[in-house]
Motif scaffolding. Structure first.
Motif, PDB file in Angstrom:
ATOM      1  N   PRO A  55       0.787   5.137   6.164  1.00 53.99           N
ATOM      2  CA  PRO A  55       0.206   4.930   4.830  1.00 53.99           C
ATOM      3  C   PRO A  55       1.025   5.637   3.758  1.00 53.99           C
ATOM      4  CG  PRO A  55      -1.102   6.497   6.080  1.00 53.99           C
ATOM      5  CD  PRO A  55      -0.099   5.934   7.037  1.00 53.99           C
ATOM      6  N   TYR A 163      -9.482   8.830   1.962  1.00 49.43           N
ATOM      7  CA  TYR A 163      -8.805   8.061   3.003  1.00 49.43           C
ATOM      8  C   TYR A 163      -7.378   7.731   2.587  1.00 49.43           C
ATOM      9  CZ  TYR A 163     -10.199   3.954   0.183  1.00 49.43           C
ATOM     10  OH  TYR A 163     -10.404   3.055  -0.831  1.00 49.43           O
ATOM     11  N   THR A 165      -4.262   4.818   2.843  1.00 50.92           N
ATOM     12  CA  THR A 165      -4.114   3.373   2.982  1.00 50.92           C
ATOM     13  C   THR A 165      -2.722   2.953   2.519  1.00 50.92           C
ATOM     14  OG1 THR A 165      -5.133   1.244   2.434  1.00 50.92           O
ATOM     15  CG2 THR A 165      -5.074   2.901   0.686  1.00 50.92           C
ATOM     16  N   HIS A 171       1.949  -3.083   1.128  1.00 51.47           N
ATOM     17  CA  HIS A 171       1.099  -4.092   1.759  1.00 51.47           C
ATOM     18  C   HIS A 171       1.802  -5.447   1.765  1.00 51.47           C
ATOM     19  CE1 HIS A 171      -2.150  -7.066   2.005  1.00 51.47           C
ATOM     20  NE2 HIS A 171      -2.869  -6.143   2.601  1.00 51.47           N
ATOM     21  N   PRO A 217     -10.314   1.248   5.676  1.00 52.62           N
ATOM     22  CA  PRO A 217     -10.062   2.689   5.646  1.00 52.62           C
ATOM     23  C   PRO A 217     -11.204   3.457   6.285  1.00 52.62           C
ATOM     24  CG  PRO A 217      -9.632   1.696   3.506  1.00 52.62           C
ATOM     25  CD  PRO A 217     -10.297   0.650   4.342  1.00 52.62           C
ATOM     26  N   GLN A 244      -1.472   3.289  10.553  1.00 51.00           N
ATOM     27  CA  GLN A 244      -2.491   2.248  10.578  1.00 51.00           C
ATOM     28  C   GLN A 244      -1.978   1.025  11.329  1.00 51.00           C
ATOM     29  OE1 GLN A 244      -4.127   1.374   6.746  1.00 51.00           O
ATOM     30  NE2 GLN A 244      -4.553   3.495   6.267  1.00 51.00           N
TER      31      GLN A 244
END
Length: 259
Positions: A55, A163, A165, A171, A217, A244
């Motif tokens: 992340p 969290y 991400t 992405h 998340p 992740q």
């Protein structure tokens, strides 16, 4: 005279023939033409692709709740604390463009009581509560503990989530890479299936791409009071990020032919 009768007879025959051809079409024209059945052969295959991604975005959501007798007093108290909180997290290394307001609510607070004479329950207005929640989104992942500690020490009394991400840019990068790999995986599966059948791919008829799969998340929820917040000064909050798992699929219908 005979020639005129012959011409009249021929004309009458032609008229009758034309009339019959209009009213009663020939058998060939009346029949419905059956389309030639398609000889196109296809195979449908679903390809997959997955990877682990580190992340690059830290998200925190926390805020201040205050309660006073009037809405004005509650808002003033909340604003004072929140200004202190913002200054504290800026000192911890967060810039103003990384901070945004998630929600600001003002609502009355009632207490229920029972009348001694009637036994009926009634509500009495006892004050107003103000809740102001901030979001912090930053690529400074290593500041997670410092941000939480600074915020709580300066007045934050609720932490909703923390969290890690992926940023929109990362992405998109990962998504494009995985989609290409998923399509190639589908092609590889099709070729392996067709090889013993003595067939091969000659074209593509249809492609369906799935949504990019990324786990939701895993927020860390916490609630603090001011005493706990002051105690945290001597014990930094442990916050760790982890890779992740992300995945996607692609379904491809290939047109095939024999070898």
């Amino acid at each position: 005279m005979k020639s005129k009768q012959l011409i009249a007879t021929i004309t009458a025959v032609l008229v009758i023939a034309v009339t019959l051809s209009v009213v009663y079409p020939t058998e060939a024209s009346a029949q419905e033409v059956t389309p030639f059945p398609s000889r196109e052969k296809t195979i449908s295959v679903t390809g997959t692709a997955a990877t682990q991604v580190e992340p690059d975005l830290l998200h925190l959501s926390f805020g201040v709740e205050t309660q006073e007798k009037t809405a004005k007093e509650a808002l003033e108290a909340n604003s004072s604390l929140m200004n202190t909180v913002v200054s504290a997290i800026k000192s911890a290394g967060i810039s103003e463009d990384e901070i945004s307001t998630s929600s600001l609510n003002i609502y009355p607070v009632y207490e229920s009581y029972q009348e001694k004479l009637t036994g009926h329950y009634k509500q009495e207005l006892v004050g107003y509560k103000v809740s102001n929640i901030l979001n912090v989104d930053t690529n400074k992942l290593g500041l997670a503990a410092d941000i939480i500690d600074s915020a709580v020490s300066s007045g934050v009394n609720r932490v909703d989530s923390v969290y890690f991400t992926l940023s929109p840019a990362k992405h998109l990068q990962v998504k494009d890479d995985l989609l290409a790999k998923a399509v190639l995986n589908a092609k590889s599966k099709a070729e392996k299936a067709l090889s013993p059948l003595e067939h091969h791919i000659i074209g593509v008829k249809f492609v369906s791409l799935s949504e990019f799969g990324i786990p939701a998340p895993m927020p860390m929820y916490a609630a603090f009071d001011m005493a706990e917040g002051m105690a945290m000064k001597s014990a930094p909050t442990p916050v760790f990020s982890s890779d992740q798992d992300v995945s996607t699929t692609a379904t491809v219908v290939f047109i095939i032919g024999s070898n």
